[in-house]
Motif scaffolding. Structure first.
Motif, short mmCIF file in Angstrom:
data_model
loop_
_atom_site.label_atom_id
_atom_site.label_comp_id
_atom_site.label_asym_id
_atom_site.label_seq_id
_atom_site.Cartn_x
_atom_site.Cartn_y
_atom_site.Cartn_z
N ALA A 340 40.17 30.66 4.74
CA ALA A 340 39.51 30.57 6.04
C ALA A 340 39.58 31.92 6.74
O ALA A 340 40.65 32.51 6.86
N LEU A 341 38.44 32.42 7.20
CA LEU A 341 38.34 33.73 7.81
C LEU A 341 37.59 33.65 9.13
O LEU A 341 36.77 32.75 9.32
N THR A 342 37.86 34.61 10.00
CA THR A 342 37.11 34.74 11.25
C THR A 342 36.22 35.97 11.16
O THR A 342 36.69 37.06 10.82
N LEU A 343 34.95 35.79 11.43
CA LEU A 343 33.98 36.89 11.44
C LEU A 343 33.69 37.25 12.90
O LEU A 343 33.17 36.44 13.66
N THR A 344 34.05 38.48 13.28
CA THR A 344 33.83 38.96 14.65
C THR A 344 32.55 39.77 14.70
O THR A 344 32.33 40.66 13.87
N THR A 345 31.70 39.48 15.67
CA THR A 345 30.48 40.26 15.84
C THR A 345 30.15 40.31 17.33
O THR A 345 30.93 39.86 18.17
N TYR A 346 28.99 40.85 17.69
CA TYR A 346 28.65 41.06 19.09
C TYR A 346 27.16 40.87 19.30
O TYR A 346 26.35 41.08 18.39
N PRO A 347 26.76 40.46 20.51
CA PRO A 347 25.35 40.14 20.76
C PRO A 347 24.50 41.31 21.24
O PRO A 347 23.31 41.14 21.45
N ASP A 348 25.11 42.51 21.41
CA ASP A 348 24.33 43.66 21.87
C ASP A 348 23.13 43.90 20.96
O ASP A 348 22.07 44.31 21.42
N ARG A 349 23.34 43.68 19.69
CA ARG A 349 22.26 43.72 18.72
C ARG A 349 21.94 42.28 18.37
O ARG A 349 22.71 41.62 17.66
N PRO A 350 20.83 41.74 18.85
CA PRO A 350 20.58 40.30 18.79
C PRO A 350 20.50 39.73 17.38
O PRO A 350 20.67 38.53 17.19
N GLU A 351 20.28 40.58 16.39
CA GLU A 351 20.19 40.08 15.02
C GLU A 351 21.56 39.74 14.44
O GLU A 351 21.67 38.94 13.49
N LEU A 352 22.63 40.32 14.98
CA LEU A 352 23.95 40.12 14.37
C LEU A 352 24.42 38.67 14.43
O LEU A 352 24.87 38.13 13.41
N PRO A 353 24.37 37.99 15.58
CA PRO A 353 24.78 36.58 15.57
C PRO A 353 23.92 35.72 14.65
O PRO A 353 24.41 34.75 14.06
N LEU A 354 22.63 36.05 14.52
CA LEU A 354 21.76 35.29 13.62
C LEU A 354 22.21 35.45 12.17
O LEU A 354 22.29 34.47 11.41
#
Length: 495
Positions: A340-354
């Motif tokens: 089990a892993l956690t993937l951290t990302t950010y919404p400044d670039r809208p494609e990343l959460p997608l």
């Protein structure tokens, strides 16, 4: 932020009516400090650097007209352009340039990581001395943090307190974190801008930015998501522009984490990613990444590398060989622990959460449980420093310095907070330093790409395209693939 965006939409004047070109992007202006917000000032044509780069990444003249190294490579002389004035009317002298670079070197940034030992004013030139040869120095001086501001722009401690540049536009109003206004600088050393006024507003929500482009309430809209691009391409209000840029969407991996320490485990993660599907269905790009370095970075792209593949069955076999077995819910376990892993990302670039949402599904298909944490981009570097990051989904720019060796040195030689984590390779350190000195070439670059492809301390997913929308009444748009400038001074407003 939402209130500001609504106000902009509701009360903005008709496009072009006030002879102002209105720019909208997602980047907040933290302060007048070049090391933190300088990229906005250079893109808006307010501040300039000694060197520039053309669309192919070749260095060109900026505030320096020529540069040369001594025979031993330890002294560089940058001849300065004559007749340049700062926006406060002061002349750009060698002393002023040396002062700006000395201040930049003392702050966190690329210049601080170079072997520079001294920066001195010469006769119409700046002389920079080094502790060892560093052929990439002129490219480092194209970075936004090395922009040249007037002495009055700095406080006594070197902090940036005012943006007094040399560019074609002069700031008339700066209101961090959201906006600035600027007007054409009448004493600019170069060609006079066609548009008399420009403005910038930071709008965080991509849906709002797209609406402003669609409704004609903004002239130049940066940072659009794939869905908005598809919609805008069918409308008359704006023209959509797109170009390949030297930036890669990648997943940085904590190789010191027990589940990710074996190269085979990282290879399994890579094999689980359907890059073609993500590129076409999510990003609306023609193809996924086959390696870290995109073709747009020239000599760093190694065409002889076997491309990254999509093979979930092989991924499962690799994990089985490492002792992982499927639990009752399909998630792999080993020695009593879940994969089990956690993937951290950010919404400044809208494609990343997608993309993160798709990765969650694709990793579950091979038995890996992924939790997505969408937060501030600063959490990537913070958790890297703390050692608490499992995976980070980021957009890594190889064009901040118009020579990818700068990013390679920062990320892998030794590892930096936007690059590899819990991974060290002495060979890459030596290879990258050789390229930086200037005594390394194609063979060294190819070997660096090969090591990264084999050990996968970071996992490439897609090569970026920069996409933006420009109002129909704006002419002369040219997208800079190195993201150094919006090119506002060359645009025209149709009458």
């Amino acid at each position: 932020m939402a209130v500001l965006a609504a106000a902009l939409i509701s009360f903005a004047p008709p496009v072009l009516a006030d002879n102002t070109l209105d720019v909208i992007a997602q980047f907040e202006i933290q302060s007048p400090e070049p090391s933190t917000s300088g990229y906005i000032f250079t893109r808006m044509g307010v501040a300039e650097t000694l060197t520039n780069a053309d669309p192919a990444g070749t260095l060109t003249q900026g505030l320096a007209t020529e540069w040369a190294a001594s025979e031993d490579g330890l002294t560089w002389t940058f001849t300065l352009r004559d007749g340049v004035l700062f926006h406060d009317g002061a002349a750009m002298t060698a002393n002023a340039v040396a002062n700006a670079l000395t201040i930049a070197r003392a702050k966190p940034g690329p210049l601080a990581k170079t072997p520079v030992t001294g920066i001195e004013a010469g006769d119409g030139a700046v002389v920079i001395t080094l502790s060892e040869p560093f052929a990439a120095l002129p490219a480092y001086l194209a970075h936004y943090s090395a922009q040249i501001l007037a002495p009055a722009a700095y406080a006594a401690d070197g902090a940036g307190v005012e943006v007094i540049g040399t560019g074609p536009y002069r700031i008339t109003d700066l209101a961090p974190p959201l906006s600035l206004k600027a007007e054409a600088f009448s004493n600019y050393w170069g060609s006079e801008p066609h548009v008399p006024k420009v403005s910038y507003a930071a709008v965080s929500r991509v849906e709002t930015r797209a609406l402003m482009a669609e409704s004609g309430e903004a002239d130049f809209v940066f940072g659009l998501d794939p869905a908005s691009v598809a919609r805008l391409a069918m409308l008359e209000a704006a023209t959509v522009h797109s170009v390949a840029i030297p930036r890669t969407l990648l997943m940085k991996v904590n190789a010191s984490q027990s589940a990710l320490s074996e190269p085979e485990a990282r290879a399994a993660l890579s094999l689980a990613i359907d890059r073609e599907g993500i590129a076409k269905a999510v990003l609306r790009y023609p193809e996924g990444a086959t390696q870290l370095f995109p073709p747009s970075v020239g000599d760093w792209h190694n065409e002889n590398l076997p491309p990254l593949a999509y093979d979930p069955a092989e991924a499962k076999e690799l994990l089985l060989g490492l002792g992982w077995t499927a639990g009752s819910d399909g998630i792999l376990t080993r020695d009593g622990g879940r994969f089990a892993l956690t993937l951290t990302t950010y919404p400044d670039r809208p494609e990343l959460p997608l993309v993160a949402a798709v990765l969650e599904q694709q990793f579950r298909a091979i038995g890996i449980e992924l939790t997505i944490d969408t937060t501030n981009s600063s959490e990537i570097t913070s958790r890297h420093a703390l050692g608490s990051l499992d995976l980070g989904l980021v957009a890594r720019n190889f064009g901040l310095i118009p020579n990818p060796v700068g990013t390679v040195l920062s990320d892998y030689a030794p590892t930096g907070d936007w690059g590899a984590m819990g991974w060290q390779n002495d060979e890459i350190v030596e290879l990258a330093r050789a390229v930086g000195r200037g005594d390394g070439g194609d063979a060294e670059r190819s070997r660096i790409a090969e090591i990264l492809q084999t050990e996968l301390p970071i996992i490439p997913i897609a090569w970026y395209r920069q996409t933006l929308a420009v109002a129909k009444g704006v002419e002369g748009t040219v997208i800079d693939p190195w993201e150094r400038t919006f090119g506002l001074q060359n645009m025209k407003l149709a009458q």
